[in-house]
Design a protein around this motif. Sequence first.
Motif, short mmCIF file in Angstrom:
data_model
loop_
_atom_site.label_atom_id
_atom_site.label_comp_id
_atom_site.label_asym_id
_atom_site.label_seq_id
_atom_site.Cartn_x
_atom_site.Cartn_y
_atom_site.Cartn_z
N GLU A 101 0.81 -1.28 -0.07
CA GLU A 101 -0.11 0.01 -0.05
C GLU A 101 0.72 1.22 0.13
OE1 GLU A 101 -2.46 -0.55 3.38
OE2 GLU A 101 -3.73 -2.20 2.54
N GLU A 102 2.10 1.16 0.82
CA GLU A 102 2.88 2.35 0.87
C GLU A 102 3.50 2.39 -0.69
OE1 GLU A 102 3.90 4.74 3.43
OE2 GLU A 102 1.95 3.90 3.96
N GLY A 103 3.85 1.43 -1.22
CA GLY A 103 4.31 1.38 -2.63
C GLY A 103 3.44 2.04 -3.68
N ASN A 104 2.25 1.59 -3.37
CA ASN A 104 1.05 2.44 -4.29
C ASN A 104 0.91 3.77 -4.10
OD1 ASN A 104 0.42 -0.32 -5.10
ND2 ASN A 104 -1.43 -0.79 -3.97
N LYS A 105 1.07 4.33 -2.95
CA LYS A 105 1.05 5.66 -2.79
C LYS A 105 2.29 6.24 -3.70
CE LYS A 105 -1.02 5.40 1.99
NZ LYS A 105 -0.61 5.61 3.45
N ARG A 106 3.67 5.86 -3.35
CA ARG A 106 4.53 6.43 -4.16
C ARG A 106 4.43 6.11 -5.64
NH1 ARG A 106 8.57 7.40 -0.22
NH2 ARG A 106 7.17 7.23 1.90
N LYS A 159 1.52 6.15 -7.17
CA LYS A 159 0.68 7.35 -7.77
C LYS A 159 1.19 8.68 -8.02
CE LYS A 159 -3.48 4.86 -6.27
NZ LYS A 159 -4.58 4.47 -5.20
N ALA A 160 2.05 8.86 -6.92
CA ALA A 160 2.87 10.10 -6.76
C ALA A 160 3.90 10.28 -7.92
CB ALA A 160 3.36 10.41 -5.48
N LYS A 161 4.11 9.45 -8.60
CA LYS A 161 5.34 9.11 -9.70
C LYS A 161 6.54 9.15 -9.01
CE LYS A 161 2.73 11.33 -13.39
NZ LYS A 161 2.66 12.29 -14.59
N GLY A 162 6.68 8.59 -7.73
CA GLY A 162 7.83 8.36 -7.28
C GLY A 162 8.24 6.93 -7.23
N TYR A 163 8.72 6.39 -8.52
CA TYR A 163 9.03 5.18 -8.85
C TYR A 163 10.05 4.69 -8.23
CZ TYR A 163 5.90 6.77 -12.64
OH TYR A 163 4.50 7.47 -13.23
N ALA A 164 11.07 5.29 -7.74
CA ALA A 164 12.21 4.47 -7.21
C ALA A 164 11.86 4.04 -5.94
CB ALA A 164 13.27 5.45 -7.13
N LEU A 175 9.36 -0.69 -12.37
CA LEU A 175 10.73 -0.90 -13.31
C LEU A 175 10.38 -0.62 -14.55
CD1 LEU A 175 11.52 -4.38 -11.73
CD2 LEU A 175 12.85 -2.52 -11.47
N PHE A 176 9.29 -0.58 -14.99
CA PHE A 176 9.00 -0.26 -16.37
C PHE A 176 9.15 1.25 -16.55
CE2 PHE A 176 6.14 1.41 -19.75
CZ PHE A 176 6.59 0.71 -20.94
#
Length: 800
Positions: free
Chosen positions: A73-78, A80-85, A113-114
């Motif tokens: 869920e934390e990864g999903n938040k990042r 959505k905010a385009k914080g892919y790394a 990763l994409f």
Amino acid sequence: MDLPVEKWAAYARRRWASLEPRLQQKLSLAVPLRDTFLLCLPLFRPADDDFLRGLAARNWVGKDPRAARFYKEEGNKRFKAKGYAAARLLYSKAVSHNSPEMSLCYANRSAALFHLGHFEDCLEDIDRAQAHGYPNRLQPKILLRKTECLLLLGRLQEAAGVISKVESKIAMDQSLTSTTRQILLRKISQLKVKAYEKESSPVLVPEALSKSQKDLEFWEENGKISSALSSVSLNFNSCRGRHLIATKDILPGESLVKEEPFVSVLSPGKSLLLQDSAETTWDTRVTNGDLHCHRCLKRLLASVPCGGCSYAKYCSEKCAQLAWEQYHSTECPLGALLLTLGVFSHVALRTVLVAGFAEVSSLVKQFHGDDKELHMAEARGKSQDETRDSTARMESLSEKAEPLIPDCEDDGQYRGSYQAVFNLLTHAEKHSPEHKFLCSLSIVAICKKLQEADLTILSQGSCESQSKLKAHMTMSAELSPELKILGEAMLRHMLQLHCNAQAVTSIRESESGASVVADSEQVCLATALFPVTSLLNHSCDPNTSVTFSGTAVTVRASQPIPRGQEIVHCYGPHRCRMGAAERRQRLLCQYFFECQCQACLDELGSDVTATGDIFCCSSCHASMQGEDVLRCSNSACTLLVGRDHLLRQLWDLQLQVQTAVGFLKDNQPNQAVELLMRSRVDAENFLSAEHMLVGEIEDHLAQGYATLGKWQEAARHLRRSIQIVEAHHGPSSVEMGHELFKLAQILFNGFAVSEALCTIQRAETVLSVHCGPQNAQVQELQEMRACLLELPRSLLHRVE
């Protein structure tokens, strides 16, 4: 974290203080390590075990589906905010915990990763998601991502096959709404157009470099020393111990040793808080354990988790399998304990696991077999002044049938084998009794834990011997004879590491901030044992540089080395970083010898003062001299200042600079530059113009101005930083190479073509010597030069 966590170390100190004086004396006088270990064995009480378990609980490495859900869920938040790394790192934490949503975690990481452009890793994660039962209703979505990756990689035939598969799934799936169906079909049409365009105008994808292309350096294997070049030979004398010398004139940049460690253990390192993170039940901080493969130290993009714990992560299934077979199957249940006891304890355990019980047992028994070996062990190996106490014993035994150079094998060769590791110096008699007690209790704790586990990997004997071992464990709380042998060997290795451990380091570039100029720092990735590199003696002014690629070390000449000269390495205290008195004290404390290198002798025989610590007068800027109270060296000035006052000023200034660096990392360059300019003025009031902190301020100012696109200002400040680095480290130092690399980046981006080309040449020359032609910075310099040389001739002499 090399040594145990402070709470365990403090507990061990209290336990030592509580021992009866008679027992303390007995432990202090125990010379063979076997006696030390056996004396400490019954001293490990249930209360000690309970205390250690409580500490280890804080380093919990189990798996929890709730943690997987949280990190997803934390990864999903990042994401959505385009914080892919950051999203990728959080998804990697999620897949380290067993969860019914594992397939979704892998799929989500493939999307991150994409967007980061790591298409091969994206494909691998898509395969993992499908292998973990990715929902059928979501298959078209992930297959379309797979198609895009294949097209971008130029694998058109595979992409066409996946498109057909997606079309088939869409046609068969009656649950899709008409809107969703139309969106998917439109996406397929777009991908078909892309495929047609790529087929019509194919782009050549460069092939991976072959091994021969990658390794451009000439390498002639040494017939006597494994992993060493033929231009190196192994010598021995009673003062220098074993040491390496040049057999021919060696030029700067020539490789001398390339060695894989006998064993290495990843160091957790400091925790890095992800941007915008808050305190939570589950730890969102990132350590080396999240960033690098726990076996080969390769930078992780799509980590493969251990199946038994949430800590160990690998770059591939192959690395995970090899680690499991060699050592991790035994280490896995001990994960929390090993993190608590520190990296040295972990290295000691892994060393015996990699060697295997048969080899360990053979050498331990051989060591016990001849009483003379107990006295010779500490006189063997590399040494400087530390072996002088043992010289008489060595000479008295010189008539025995020992090889000319100690610890070479029967054929006269020195190999990076377990025998070489076993015979490294322990300095057992020079460690404090308290330290040996702490190490012994830590090793006993590991042995007690091992006794609860399946020891098949340790016994390596017949089924009958393994059955006897397990029966002994079941019937008795006492350690088995096999574990006593392993415990003694592990204690030996833990003490050896104090003097023989090598930190495996890497240059890590910061991913925060918007600067196009390198913002990097050297970090310790692992602790390792390199038997051949350990032959190098110390000098505060070394003639070699050491670099790492993964776990492998390369030792290169950093200056011309004439034939017959000793090849020396710096153990840490360097003449450019501290004065001779401080260097010698540090070396004596850690390595048990008083340095007699030429740099120390020259400095102690002169009145030279380390320039990096000079304070200047706030009135006339002359240097300040004295001890507790400093007086201006200008006879016309009467200023007196207490050293404590100046040190407080220095501390306040350092905090101010750290705050400015925080602004840079948070992409607030204007605030950073403003604070750094104030710091610059403050520094001028009491620090020498050559003080290293002044250089750091100039370096950070260059980064701030570069972030703002003010290239001329950035270059001006960096040139000042380079002057200070050159004054301290010299024009050909690796530190100078890194600063010149930054200047080259600034000049390149500022379009100062002529000066950029000159600086690129200087930086490449210096870095190639220290780091080799395949170094990432060297290759980037070559790319910058090629780009500049493609410009029209009329621009090649342009300056800002």
